[in-house]
Design a protein around this motif. Structure first.
Motif, PDB file in Angstrom:
ATOM      1  N   LEU A  10       1.173   6.202   6.085  1.00  0.00           N
ATOM      2  CA  LEU A  10       1.993   7.324   6.110  1.00  0.00           C
ATOM      3  C   LEU A  10       3.330   6.882   6.551  1.00  0.00           C
ATOM      4  O   LEU A  10       4.636   7.102   6.254  1.00  0.00           O
ATOM      5  CB  LEU A  10       1.571   8.420   7.143  1.00  0.00           C
ATOM      6  CG  LEU A  10       0.713   9.510   6.425  1.00  0.00           C
ATOM      7  CD1 LEU A  10      -0.014  10.267   7.620  1.00  0.00           C
ATOM      8  CD2 LEU A  10       1.377  10.371   5.716  1.00  0.00           C
ATOM      9  N   ALA A  11       3.442   5.939   7.515  1.00  0.00           N
ATOM     10  CA  ALA A  11       4.683   5.191   8.130  1.00  0.00           C
ATOM     11  C   ALA A  11       5.267   4.481   6.982  1.00  0.00           C
ATOM     12  O   ALA A  11       6.360   4.454   6.949  1.00  0.00           O
ATOM     13  CB  ALA A  11       4.358   4.123   9.180  1.00  0.00           C
ATOM     14  N   LEU A  12       4.631   3.795   6.185  1.00  0.00           N
ATOM     15  CA  LEU A  12       5.138   3.124   5.039  1.00  0.00           C
ATOM     16  C   LEU A  12       5.895   4.191   4.137  1.00  0.00           C
ATOM     17  O   LEU A  12       7.122   4.005   3.525  1.00  0.00           O
ATOM     18  CB  LEU A  12       4.080   2.358   4.152  1.00  0.00           C
ATOM     19  CG  LEU A  12       3.710   1.041   4.483  1.00  0.00           C
ATOM     20  CD1 LEU A  12       2.809   0.390   3.955  1.00  0.00           C
ATOM     21  CD2 LEU A  12       4.836   0.060   5.002  1.00  0.00           C
ATOM     22  N   ASP A  13       5.221   5.276   4.059  1.00  0.00           N
ATOM     23  CA  ASP A  13       5.748   6.228   2.974  1.00  0.00           C
ATOM     24  C   ASP A  13       7.136   6.982   3.446  1.00  0.00           C
ATOM     25  O   ASP A  13       7.820   7.202   2.701  1.00  0.00           O
ATOM     26  CB  ASP A  13       4.676   7.520   2.810  1.00  0.00           C
ATOM     27  CG  ASP A  13       3.437   7.085   1.680  1.00  0.00           C
ATOM     28  OD1 ASP A  13       3.861   6.107   0.920  1.00  0.00           O
ATOM     29  OD2 ASP A  13       2.578   7.840   1.722  1.00  0.00           O
ATOM     30  N   GLU A  52       9.015   5.495   5.177  1.00  0.00           N
ATOM     31  CA  GLU A  52       9.846   4.485   5.681  1.00  0.00           C
ATOM     32  C   GLU A  52      10.144   4.198   7.124  1.00  0.00           C
ATOM     33  O   GLU A  52      11.440   3.879   7.484  1.00  0.00           O
ATOM     34  CB  GLU A  52      11.107   4.677   5.064  1.00  0.00           C
ATOM     35  CG  GLU A  52      10.976   4.589   3.301  1.00  0.00           C
ATOM     36  CD  GLU A  52      12.027   4.897   2.594  1.00  0.00           C
ATOM     37  OE1 GLU A  52      13.301   5.016   3.308  1.00  0.00           O
ATOM     38  OE2 GLU A  52      12.199   5.127   1.450  1.00  0.00           O
ATOM     39  N   LEU A  53       9.217   4.306   7.876  1.00  0.00           N
ATOM     40  CA  LEU A  53       9.148   4.040   9.231  1.00  0.00           C
ATOM     41  C   LEU A  53       9.014   2.569   9.309  1.00  0.00           C
ATOM     42  O   LEU A  53       9.234   1.803  10.571  1.00  0.00           O
ATOM     43  CB  LEU A  53       8.260   4.941  10.141  1.00  0.00           C
ATOM     44  CG  LEU A  53       8.342   6.384   9.829  1.00  0.00           C
ATOM     45  CD1 LEU A  53       7.218   7.164  10.638  1.00  0.00           C
ATOM     46  CD2 LEU A  53       9.816   6.746  10.710  1.00  0.00           C
ATOM     47  N   ILE A  54       8.396   1.835   8.513  1.00  0.00           N
ATOM     48  CA  ILE A  54       7.874   0.591   8.719  1.00  0.00           C
ATOM     49  C   ILE A  54       8.569   0.073   7.184  1.00  0.00           C
ATOM     50  O   ILE A  54       8.474   0.310   6.161  1.00  0.00           O
ATOM     51  CB  ILE A  54       6.480   0.220   8.559  1.00  0.00           C
ATOM     52  CG1 ILE A  54       5.935   0.596   9.815  1.00  0.00           C
ATOM     53  CG2 ILE A  54       6.308  -1.350   8.287  1.00  0.00           C
ATOM     54  CD1 ILE A  54       4.368   0.783   9.727  1.00  0.00           C
ATOM     55  N   LEU A  77       0.826  -1.249   0.011  1.00  0.00           N
ATOM     56  CA  LEU A  77       0.083   0.174   0.036  1.00  0.00           C
ATOM     57  C   LEU A  77       0.903   1.225   0.072  1.00  0.00           C
ATOM     58  O   LEU A  77       2.006   1.146   0.249  1.00  0.00           O
ATOM     59  CB  LEU A  77      -0.970   0.132   1.214  1.00  0.00           C
ATOM     60  CG  LEU A  77      -1.919  -1.241   1.419  1.00  0.00           C
ATOM     61  CD1 LEU A  77      -2.616  -0.896   2.534  1.00  0.00           C
ATOM     62  CD2 LEU A  77      -2.900  -0.924   0.176  1.00  0.00           C
ATOM     63  N   GLY A  78       0.364   2.292  -0.359  1.00  0.00           N
ATOM     64  CA  GLY A  78       1.039   3.667  -0.287  1.00  0.00           C
ATOM     65  C   GLY A  78       0.061   4.550  -0.132  1.00  0.00           C
ATOM     66  O   GLY A  78      -1.058   4.515  -0.163  1.00  0.00           O
ATOM     67  N   GLY A  79       0.479   5.662   0.665  1.00  0.00           N
ATOM     68  CA  GLY A  79      -0.176   7.059   1.018  1.00  0.00           C
ATOM     69  C   GLY A  79       0.144   8.137  -0.062  1.00  0.00           C
ATOM     70  O   GLY A  79       0.634   8.038  -1.073  1.00  0.00           O
ATOM     71  N   PRO A  80      -0.054   9.396   0.512  1.00  0.00           N
ATOM     72  CA  PRO A  80      -0.001  10.505  -0.070  1.00  0.00           C
ATOM     73  C   PRO A  80       1.373  10.656  -0.593  1.00  0.00           C
ATOM     74  O   PRO A  80       1.537  11.227  -1.875  1.00  0.00           O
ATOM     75  CB  PRO A  80      -0.187  11.610   0.936  1.00  0.00           C
ATOM     76  CG  PRO A  80      -0.494  10.940   2.163  1.00  0.00           C
ATOM     77  CD  PRO A  80      -0.370   9.525   2.001  1.00  0.00           C
ATOM     78  N   VAL A  81       2.625  10.513  -0.177  1.00  0.00           N
ATOM     79  CA  VAL A  81       3.742  10.561  -0.677  1.00  0.00           C
ATOM     80  C   VAL A  81       4.100   9.688  -1.822  1.00  0.00           C
ATOM     81  O   VAL A  81       4.493   9.970  -3.030  1.00  0.00           O
ATOM     82  CB  VAL A  81       4.866  10.210   0.590  1.00  0.00           C
ATOM     83  CG1 VAL A  81       6.329  10.249  -0.285  1.00  0.00           C
ATOM     84  CG2 VAL A  81       4.995  11.175   1.572  1.00  0.00           C
ATOM     85  N   THR A  82       3.554   8.235  -1.906  1.00  0.00           N
ATOM     86  CA  THR A  82       3.462   7.248  -2.947  1.00  0.00           C
ATOM     87  C   THR A  82       2.530   7.879  -4.139  1.00  0.00           C
ATOM     88  O   THR A  82       3.006   7.795  -5.169  1.00  0.00           O
ATOM     89  CB  THR A  82       3.226   6.044  -2.500  1.00  0.00           C
ATOM     90  OG1 THR A  82       3.881   5.764  -1.481  1.00  0.00           O
ATOM     91  CG2 THR A  82       3.131   4.996  -3.537  1.00  0.00           C
ATOM     92  N   ILE A  83       1.652   8.535  -3.702  1.00  0.00           N
ATOM     93  CA  ILE A  83       0.687   8.974  -4.817  1.00  0.00           C
ATOM     94  C   ILE A  83       1.093  10.407  -5.578  1.00  0.00           C
ATOM     95  O   ILE A  83       1.332  10.193  -6.674  1.00  0.00           O
ATOM     96  CB  ILE A  83      -0.825   9.493  -4.161  1.00  0.00           C
ATOM     97  CG1 ILE A  83      -1.541   8.086  -3.754  1.00  0.00           C
ATOM     98  CG2 ILE A  83      -1.607   9.967  -5.089  1.00  0.00           C
ATOM     99  CD1 ILE A  83      -2.604   8.320  -3.057  1.00  0.00           C
TER     100      ILE A  83
END
Length: 175
Positions: free
Chosen positions: A164-167, A169-171, A79-85
């Motif tokens: 957001l944590a994925l975006d 890179e906290l996870i 999955l991706g959030g706003p940064v990935t989008i």
């Protein structure tokens, strides 16, 4: 053996692999250009038809992705959030304004699909409550609706924090 064809002449070249210990470069190798097909609609009706088909195909892919996510075929870290989008929008911008507009249209349609999922707080959850009212003949109790809305809200906020944590890179994405 490598078969090379130039000017209608075919030539066979034999290559011997050579191992270089301690040297690995993933960027080394062959680079193939992707096959691109540009289809131009000749009439307005054809434009509408192609747009409808593409939107239907893309929305179907959203449902397939969600299904694979639920079945575990796709990791949740995909999955991706706003940064990935935003990054994806930037990549599509390099393809020109038309490519960016198609991406933004599909993004909007995908968000519509997500919004219509039967999760309380979202529109799909409200539709479930309305259907429940019709089937039962009276609305659900207020405590029940509030509890489900609170659970849906917590789920949505948790999902937002996770992507957001994925975006950022906290996870790690390779869990």
């Amino acid at each position: 053996k490598l078969y090379v064809k130039r000017d209608d002449k075919e030539k066979v070249v034999e290559l011997e692999p050579v191992e270089r210990p301690g040297f690995y470069d993933p960027m080394r190798g062959l680079l193939f250009e992707p096959i691109q097909r540009v289809r131009i609609a000749e009439t307005f009706g054809e434009q509408v038809t192609r747009g409808y088909r593409e939107t239907k195909r893309s929305l179907g892919m959203v449902y397939q992705f969600l299904n694979k996510l639920i079945e575990g075929q796709v990791p949740i870290t995909a999955l991706g959030g706003p940064v990935t989008i935003a990054k994806a929008a930037g990549y599509h911008d390099f393809g020109g304004v038309g490519n960016l507009l198609i991406f933004l249209t599909m993004l909007s349609a995908n968000l519509a699909v997500i919004n219509f999922l039967p999760i309380p707080v979202l529109d799909g959850g409200h539709m479930v409550f309305l259907a429940y009212d019709v089937v039962r003949g009276r609305p659900a109790s207020e405590k029940f609706v509030l509890a489900l809305h609170a659970a849906g809200f917590v789920a949505i906020i948790s999902l937002m924090l996770f992507v957001l944590a994925l975006d950022f890179e906290l996870i790690p994405r390779n869990l």
